[in-house]
Design a protein around this motif. Structure first.
Motif, PDB file in Angstrom:
ATOM      1  N   LYS A   1      -6.912  -8.099   3.588  1.00  8.20           N
ATOM      2  CA  LYS A   1      -7.804  -8.861   2.728  1.00  8.20           C
ATOM      3  C   LYS A   1      -9.017  -8.004   2.381  1.00  8.20           C
ATOM      4  CE  LYS A   1      -6.389 -13.515   3.909  1.00  8.20           C
ATOM      5  NZ  LYS A   1      -6.791 -14.864   4.373  1.00  8.20           N
ATOM      6  N   PRO A   2      -9.596  -8.195   1.181  1.00 11.20           N
ATOM      7  CA  PRO A   2     -10.673  -7.314   0.700  1.00 11.20           C
ATOM      8  C   PRO A   2     -11.805  -7.137   1.706  1.00 11.20           C
ATOM      9  CG  PRO A   2     -10.010  -8.856  -1.000  1.00 11.20           C
ATOM     10  CD  PRO A   2      -9.296  -9.274   0.241  1.00 11.20           C
TER      11      PRO A   2
ATOM     12  N   LYS B   1     -15.528  -5.214   1.652  1.00 10.18           N
ATOM     13  CA  LYS B   1     -16.486  -4.573   0.752  1.00 10.18           C
ATOM     14  C   LYS B   1     -16.821  -3.143   1.169  1.00 10.18           C
ATOM     15  CE  LYS B   1     -20.567  -6.404   3.158  1.00 10.18           C
ATOM     16  NZ  LYS B   1     -21.817  -7.187   3.019  1.00 10.18           N
TER      17      LYS B   1
END
Length: 234
Positions: free
Chosen positions: A168-169, A171
Motif C-alpha cells: 500500500k502507498p 509517502k
C-alpha cells in the motif's frame, strides 16, 4: 441594272434570318467533353475517398496496436501481463477494473522498462516471493514475519495463493514492490493492494519459491524478471 423582284428579296431575307443548323460532329464533340469532365470529377472524388479511408484505417490500426502492446490509452488497459523470468514465464490476469489506479501505474512502469532485470530479492517458502530494486524488507518485514505466525487464520478467495500485489502507498517510498503469494495469507488486504492473479505458470512460481536462501530470505543465486510483456489476450 436589273431590278430584283419583291418575291426574290423576300426569299433572300428568310434565308438570312433562318436558324443555323448545328453540325452533328460538334454535338458529338461537346458530349464527349462533358463525359470527360464528369469522369474526371468522379475519379477525383474516388481518390479523395480512398485516401481518407486509408488514413482512418491506419489510425485504427495504430490504436489497436497501442492497446495490444500495452500502451495505456486512459480507458483502455491491457488485461494480462507475461512475466518472463529466469525460470520460465508467468501469465497474470490484471484486475484493471477493481484496481485501475495500481494497474495503470504498473503498466506505465512496464512501458518505461522499470521491471527489466528486477530481482526477486526475498523468497519465503509457503508465503510469498518479493520482487523489487531494494534489498531491504522495509515495511514488509514485520508483515511477512507476523503473517507466517498467523497462517492458520480464516482466509477468503482474496487471500488465496498465486495473487499479485504491491505494498500500500507509502509517502516515503518511491519503489514499486511486487509480491506473488505462494500460500493463502489471511491479513493480505492489510498490507497489500491486490491487482492480479497468476493464471498460468504456477509451477514457475513454485520453482522460484524453492530456491536456496540465506537467513534474511535472500536467494543465494540471483533469480529475477527478464522483462514483462503486456497483452489484451492471454
Amino acid at each position: 441594272m436589273a431590278k430584283i423582284k419583291p418575291q426574290a428579296l423576300l426569299l433572300q431575307s428568310k434565308k438570312k434570318k433562318g436558324p443555323t443548323r448545328i453540325n452533328p460532329s460538334t454535338v458529338i464533340t461537346c458530349n464527349i467533353i462533358v463525359i470527360l469532365i464528369v469522369l474526371s470529377l468522379y475519379a477525383t472524388y474516388r481518390n479523395w475517398f480512398n485516401r481518407s479511408s486509408n488514413q482512418l484505417g491506419k489510425g485504427l490500426e495504430n490504436f489497436e496496436h497501442s492497446v495490444t502492446s500495452g500502451q495505456s490509452t486512459g480507458t483502455h488497459l491491457p488485461s494480462y501481463a507475461i512475466f518472463n523470468t529466469a525460470k520460465g514465464s508467468i501469465t497474470i490476469e490484471l484486475y484493471k477494473d477493481a484496481s485501475r489506479d495500481v494497474v495503470n501505474k504498473f503498466v506505465n512502469l512496464c512501458q518505461k522498462g522499470y521491471f527489466k532485470g528486477m530481482l526477486f530479492n526475498h523468497v519465503i517458502k509457503n508465503f510469498v516471493i518479493q520482487g523489487g530494486h531494494s534489498q531491504k524488507l522495509e515495511g514488509a518485514g514485520d508483515w511477512i514475519l507476523k503473517g507466517k505466525a498467523h497462517s492458520q487464520l480464516a482466509t477468503s478467495p482474496k487471500h488465496e495463493a498465486f495473487m499479485l500485489g504491491t505494498l500500500k502507498p507509502n509517502k516515503d517510498s518511491k519503489e514499486f514492490e511486487l509480491f506473488i503469494t505462494t500460500a493463502p495469507i489471511p491479513d493480505l488486504s492489510d498490507k497489500l493492494i491486490i491487482f492480479g492473479r497468476v493464471i498460468k505458470g504456477e509451477d514457475v512460481v513454485q520453482e522460484i519459491e524453492e530456491v536456496d536462501t540465506d537467513e534474511h530470505y535472500r536467494p543465494k543465486s540471483p533469480v529475477g524478471i527478464v522483462d514483462i510483456a503486456l497483452k489484451q489476450e492471454a
